[in-house]
Design a protein around this motif. Structure first.
Motif, PDB file in Angstrom:
ATOM      1  N   TYR A  68       0.863  -1.085  -0.022  1.00 52.09           N
ATOM      2  CA  TYR A  68      -0.102  -0.056   0.237  1.00 52.09           C
ATOM      3  C   TYR A  68       0.869   1.153   0.100  1.00 52.09           C
ATOM      4  CZ  TYR A  68       0.794   0.969   4.886  1.00 52.09           C
ATOM      5  OH  TYR A  68       1.493   1.381   6.107  1.00 52.09           O
ATOM      6  N   GLY A  69       0.239   2.255  -0.321  1.00 52.54           N
ATOM      7  CA  GLY A  69       0.917   3.582  -0.485  1.00 52.54           C
ATOM      8  C   GLY A  69      -0.068   4.696   0.562  1.00 52.54           C
ATOM      9  N   ILE A  70       0.474   5.092   1.441  1.00 53.88           N
ATOM     10  CA  ILE A  70      -0.103   6.003   2.397  1.00 53.88           C
ATOM     11  C   ILE A  70      -0.536   7.137   1.760  1.00 53.88           C
ATOM     12  CG2 ILE A  70       1.862   7.079   3.649  1.00 53.88           C
ATOM     13  CD1 ILE A  70       0.172   6.565   6.019  1.00 53.88           C
ATOM     14  N   GLN A  71       0.435   7.611   0.735  1.00 52.82           N
ATOM     15  CA  GLN A  71       0.308   9.035   0.072  1.00 52.82           C
ATOM     16  C   GLN A  71      -0.663   9.065  -1.025  1.00 52.82           C
ATOM     17  OE1 GLN A  71       2.971   7.072  -0.340  1.00 52.82           O
ATOM     18  NE2 GLN A  71       2.879   6.594  -2.529  1.00 52.82           N
ATOM     19  N   GLY A  72      -1.316   7.826  -1.325  1.00 48.96           N
ATOM     20  CA  GLY A  72      -2.374   7.551  -2.498  1.00 48.96           C
ATOM     21  C   GLY A  72      -3.462   6.971  -1.935  1.00 48.96           C
ATOM     22  N   LYS A  73      -4.394   6.199  -2.951  1.00 50.92           N
ATOM     23  CA  LYS A  73      -5.324   5.571  -2.496  1.00 50.92           C
ATOM     24  C   LYS A  73      -5.432   4.772  -1.242  1.00 50.92           C
ATOM     25  CE  LYS A  73      -7.090   5.727  -7.039  1.00 50.92           C
ATOM     26  NZ  LYS A  73      -6.057   6.601  -7.698  1.00 50.92           N
ATOM     27  N   GLY A  74      -4.266   4.118  -0.702  1.00 50.13           N
ATOM     28  CA  GLY A  74      -4.154   3.296   0.380  1.00 50.13           C
ATOM     29  C   GLY A  74      -4.402   4.250   1.659  1.00 50.13           C
ATOM     30  N   ALA A  75      -4.445   5.416   1.289  1.00 53.04           N
ATOM     31  CA  ALA A  75      -4.779   6.261   2.692  1.00 53.04           C
ATOM     32  C   ALA A  75      -6.094   6.019   3.310  1.00 53.04           C
ATOM     33  CB  ALA A  75      -4.551   7.726   2.230  1.00 53.04           C
ATOM     34  N   ALA A  76      -7.146   5.552   2.469  1.00 55.04           N
ATOM     35  CA  ALA A  76      -8.431   5.000   2.786  1.00 55.04           C
ATOM     36  C   ALA A  76      -8.170   3.991   4.023  1.00 55.04           C
ATOM     37  CB  ALA A  76      -9.171   4.585   1.794  1.00 55.04           C
ATOM     38  N   PHE A  77      -7.278   3.150   4.063  1.00 56.91           N
ATOM     39  CA  PHE A  77      -7.105   2.007   4.700  1.00 56.91           C
ATOM     40  C   PHE A  77      -6.680   2.215   6.100  1.00 56.91           C
ATOM     41  CE2 PHE A  77      -6.008  -0.778   0.973  1.00 56.91           C
ATOM     42  CZ  PHE A  77      -7.584  -0.720   0.468  1.00 56.91           C
ATOM     43  N   VAL A  78      -6.088   3.607   6.248  1.00 58.18           N
ATOM     44  CA  VAL A  78      -5.294   4.124   7.453  1.00 58.18           C
ATOM     45  C   VAL A  78      -6.198   4.672   8.498  1.00 58.18           C
ATOM     46  CG1 VAL A  78      -3.087   5.177   8.407  1.00 58.18           C
ATOM     47  CG2 VAL A  78      -3.066   4.256   6.269  1.00 58.18           C
ATOM     48  N   LYS A  79      -6.179   4.198   9.667  1.00 56.04           N
ATOM     49  CA  LYS A  79      -7.033   4.545  10.775  1.00 56.04           C
ATOM     50  C   LYS A  79      -6.038   5.521  11.476  1.00 56.04           C
ATOM     51  CE  LYS A  79      -9.915   2.606  14.487  1.00 56.04           C
ATOM     52  NZ  LYS A  79     -10.164   1.327  15.244  1.00 56.04           N
ATOM     53  N   LYS A  80      -4.993   5.401  11.856  1.00 52.20           N
ATOM     54  CA  LYS A  80      -4.111   6.241  12.658  1.00 52.20           C
ATOM     55  C   LYS A  80      -2.650   6.040  12.520  1.00 52.20           C
ATOM     56  CE  LYS A  80      -3.849   4.790  17.314  1.00 52.20           C
ATOM     57  NZ  LYS A  80      -3.940   5.177  18.741  1.00 52.20           N
ATOM     58  N   ILE A  81      -1.875   6.809  12.658  1.00 50.12           N
ATOM     59  CA  ILE A  81      -0.190   6.511  12.668  1.00 50.12           C
ATOM     60  C   ILE A  81       0.128   7.080  14.074  1.00 50.12           C
ATOM     61  CG2 ILE A  81       1.893   7.253  11.501  1.00 50.12           C
ATOM     62  CD1 ILE A  81       0.435   7.942   9.174  1.00 50.12           C
ATOM     63  N   ASN A  82       1.420   6.232  14.561  1.00 48.66           N
ATOM     64  CA  ASN A  82       2.093   6.981  15.559  1.00 48.66           C
ATOM     65  C   ASN A  82       3.502   6.895  15.179  1.00 48.66           C
ATOM     66  OD1 ASN A  82      -0.047   6.922  17.512  1.00 48.66           O
ATOM     67  ND2 ASN A  82       0.511   4.788  18.445  1.00 48.66           N
TER      68      ASN A  82
END
Length: 192
Positions: free
Chosen positions: A147-161
């Motif tokens: 996944y790429g957090i800067q792309g469409k994969g951002a939809a999967f991310v709940k949070k980042i520490n």
């Protein structure tokens, strides 16, 4: 400065900070004899960077490597769609670590810095349709963890520490702090 990587994400992060880059991807076997995970990824990042720095001893060279780790297992780039599906299913609804190591070398100036950053990424629950949709975009195929957090994969991310840019592929804030430690200021960046 030479970027020892063909990663468009690393290029974007560094250019946005003001670096003038030449791109020369490192062609090395990405293996390490180190046992500890952080030492292993730092060793690979340094090998990539040094392989280019050797050819250009008076140039500043930066390189990096990013991996995803879950349950002690390294998750690299998927080889195919099935592997991407399996990885995203594994990451669904849970936490994983993204470890990015970078190396900065100038042989003639005796500069040799290698460091790493670990960020925790928490994924939402992903149903099979979401995963299939994402794989159809083609985005996961060249990314650690699929996944790429800067792309469409951002939809999967709940949070980042941790550091968003490290998850994206290069911990720019940490890198700039290390440059300051060796006497390279923000004003000098465009000149290296």
């Amino acid at each position: 400065m030479i970027l020892a990587s063909k990663s468009p994400r690393r290029k974007e992060i560094l250019e946005d900070m003001g670096f003038n880059l030449k791109i020369e991807g490192a062609e090395i076997e990405e293996i390490s004899d180190e046992k500890e995970l952080t030492l292993k990824i730092m060793d690979i990042a340094r090998k990539k960077t040094f392989s280019i720095a050797e050819k250009h001893p008076t140039e500043y060279v930066v390189g990096a490597d990013t991996i995803v780790e879950v349950d002690g297992e390294i998750i690299g780039k998927p080889k195919n769609r099935e592997e991407a599906f399996k990885t995203l299913k594994l990451l669904s609804g849970r936490k994983h670590n993204v470890i990015t190591a970078y190396s900065f070398i100038n042989i003639s100036k005796n500069i040799d810095i290698t460091n790493y950053n670990i960020s925790e990424v928490f994924f939402r629950e992903l149903d099979e349709n979401m995963i299939k949709w994402y794989i159809e975009t083609g985005e996961p195929m060249d990314k650690a963890g699929s996944y790429g957090i800067q792309g469409k994969g951002a939809a999967f991310v709940k949070k980042i520490n941790g550091d968003f840019f490290s998850v994206m592929g290069f911990p720019i804030g940490d890198f700039i702090a290390k440059l300051n430690e060796v006497g390279i200021s923000l004003e000098e960046i465009k000149n290296i």
